[in-house]
Scaffold this motif. Sequence first.
Motif, PDB file in Angstrom:
ATOM      1  N   UNK A   1       1.116   4.207  -4.752  1.00 30.52           N
ATOM      2  CA  UNK A   1       1.043   5.467  -5.494  1.00 30.52           C
ATOM      3  C   UNK A   1       2.365   5.867  -6.157  1.00 30.52           C
ATOM      4  N   UNK A   2       3.364   4.993  -6.084  1.00 25.80           N
ATOM      5  CA  UNK A   2       4.692   5.350  -6.604  1.00 25.80           C
ATOM      6  C   UNK A   2       4.656   5.534  -8.117  1.00 25.80           C
ATOM      7  N   UNK A   3       5.304   6.587  -8.634  1.00 27.68           N
ATOM      8  CA  UNK A   3       5.354   6.767 -10.082  1.00 27.68           C
ATOM      9  C   UNK A   3       6.240   5.719 -10.763  1.00 27.68           C
ATOM     10  N   UNK A   4       7.224   5.198 -10.031  1.00 28.22           N
ATOM     11  CA  UNK A   4       8.064   4.118 -10.571  1.00 28.22           C
ATOM     12  C   UNK A   4       8.544   3.266  -9.404  1.00 28.22           C
TER      13      UNK A   4
ATOM     14  N   UNK B   1      11.140   2.240  -4.363  1.00 27.75           N
ATOM     15  CA  UNK B   1      10.929   3.371  -5.271  1.00 27.75           C
ATOM     16  C   UNK B   1      12.118   3.451  -6.232  1.00 27.75           C
ATOM     17  N   UNK B   2      11.845   3.739  -7.476  1.00 25.67           N
ATOM     18  CA  UNK B   2      12.924   3.834  -8.469  1.00 25.67           C
ATOM     19  C   UNK B   2      13.241   5.299  -8.757  1.00 25.67           C
ATOM     20  N   UNK B   3      14.535   5.620  -8.718  1.00 23.55           N
ATOM     21  CA  UNK B   3      15.019   6.979  -8.990  1.00 23.55           C
ATOM     22  C   UNK B   3      16.184   6.924  -9.973  1.00 23.55           C
ATOM     23  N   UNK B   4      16.469   8.048 -10.645  1.00 21.15           N
ATOM     24  CA  UNK B   4      17.677   8.055 -11.493  1.00 21.15           C
ATOM     25  C   UNK B   4      18.925   7.841 -10.637  1.00 21.15           C
ATOM     26  N   UNK B   5      19.953   7.369 -11.282  1.00 22.82           N
ATOM     27  CA  UNK B   5      21.220   7.108 -10.595  1.00 22.82           C
ATOM     28  C   UNK B   5      21.794   8.391  -9.991  1.00 22.82           C
ATOM     29  N   UNK B   6      22.318   8.314  -8.761  1.00 19.62           N
ATOM     30  CA  UNK B   6      22.954   9.479  -8.138  1.00 19.62           C
ATOM     31  C   UNK B   6      24.465   9.430  -8.376  1.00 19.62           C
TER      32      UNK B   6
ATOM     33  N   UNK C   1       0.836  -1.211   0.000  1.00 18.93           N
ATOM     34  CA  UNK C   1       0.000   0.000   0.000  1.00 18.93           C
ATOM     35  C   UNK C   1       0.868   1.257   0.000  1.00 18.93           C
TER      36      UNK C   1
END
Lengths: 93, 497
Positions: free
Chosen positions: A77-80, A86-91, A73
């Motif tokens: 609502x995660x966009x990716x 949660x998926x984010x671009x590489x830092x 749950x």
Amino acid sequence: MSDFNIHYVAKLARIELSPDEETKLGTQLGNILGYIAKLKEVDVTGVEPTAHAFPLVNVTRPDEATGSLPHDEALANAPAKAGGLFVMPKIVE
Amino acid sequence: MLHRLTISELTGRLARRECTAQSALRACFDHLTQVDGQVRAFMSYDVTDAYAQAEAADRDLAAGVTHAQKPLLGVPIALKDLLAHRGQPLNCSSKILGNYRSPYDATVVEKLKAAGAVVFGRLNMDEFAMGSSTETSAFQTTLNPWDLTRIPGGSSGGCAASVAANMAFASIGSDTGGSIRQPAALCGVVGVKPTYGLVSRYGLTAFASSLDQIGPFAKDVHDAALLTQVIAGHDPRDSTSIPQPVPDYLAALAKNTGPQPLKGLKLGLAKEYMIGGLDHEVDAAMQAAVKQYQALGAEVVEVSLPHSDYAAATYYIIAPAEASANLARFDGVRYGARVDGRDPAELNAKTRGAGFGAEVKRRIILGTYVLSSGYYDAYYLRAQKVRTLIRQDFLKAFETVDAILTPTTPTAAFKVGEKSDDPLQMYLSDIFTISCNLAGICGISVPCGFTKPTETAPRLPLGLQLLGKPFGEETMFRLAHAYEQSTGWHHERSPLG
């Protein structure tokens, strides 16, 4: 407000603005800053700041484990997302 | 015609089995279908879920559950689009939340449901509650049911319009600088901003945390007092919620008896609010209200709130500062819409650039500036100190009076588009409501008459504001109720009602 640099402050606020937006918002914010500058008229010597009208201090609860949102749950609502994260671009490359 | 009833009239009929919760809900939906194409108060509503709740209420009624046990049993109530309702959309009238659905109920929603209410619908608002007209909504502008060329007020414009047009028996909104009282006044309904800390904000999307309060919109003061009773009370999930018992507001109303029910109570008129340029019809309505209060036995005296002129400037530092921190959570990472970027910072900036509307961007940038290194003391800290002086002004006035009487708004509802290009003029339309939030006290707006119809405008409602002591809701409701009952303005219904 000559020292108000909209480009710099928008960057601090992490909001990308188009050049048109920068111009329009910059002018409007200049007017608003001009208006709020009237607070300089007030003598605030010795006045304590108010952060909350009724400050409650050290609000704690018993140190007991309670239920929380189930994993799926929380991610619903995660966009990716992938692998329960949660998926984010590489830092770091 | 069930949708035209007040809550107390509806619960009376439900208790006598003269109607059902499902028929009351059907009346709301039937009317909504007819008029909301024009008013545009609702963003969405879930018919299936609402009827399931109404059926459950009818089962409760059949099983003998009374309104003494569940005071809102079978009553349809709608929500501003910033309160979490499990499984339902929550957008704050912003694009940035995308297809968000709430994973849990706000405390006020839990309380409404526990009291038997049928909670339905998402009501339009200014984006993230930033505005005074619903014109900053990313989706639609709600129109005033008294005149569809005018705004309903804001930010809770959908809440006020839905009740004024009898599409809901009541609604729940939030008030950070007048967002309940101002639209209530402009739509001719009752709106309450409870004392800071009275109602839990758990599940409310935060705008300015030291100012935000949740409160009801209702068709009369009795209903407003009942709703406040239901949603008030300490909640461990909101650390600013005050751990003290909630008084019995309806019992306070029952103290209003006889021809002079307010004998012994004292009202203040702030001399700083009797400013030049006050609309003459607003001024006339105020003068008439003062006479009415005197006839009801109250004493009316002049008081002074010397720092009133600085309230708007103080508010437009503190509220944006807190908003800039609260809205940092809308970053395209955990929920809502996302615009991709090469790195997290670019993703954040692109998402926020595309997702927020102009007013929200203005306030976040203003808030970021007043908190930034080198400006904090000059703006934010100074504003917090002026806030102390504003609060002290009220506490000093309350040493001599039980409540302060003001117009809720400087004018009746303005035209769509009239102020939307001039943020500063829009901000100054909240001049009488802002101080209440800064001081943390309670306030209510009740209908107090109408403008005279002209060739270009029909009659438009006006509101009277009572500002009460911290946790002084009992006296505030009594004062509002006695006035309302003696004038009957609350019986007037909008043409679309």
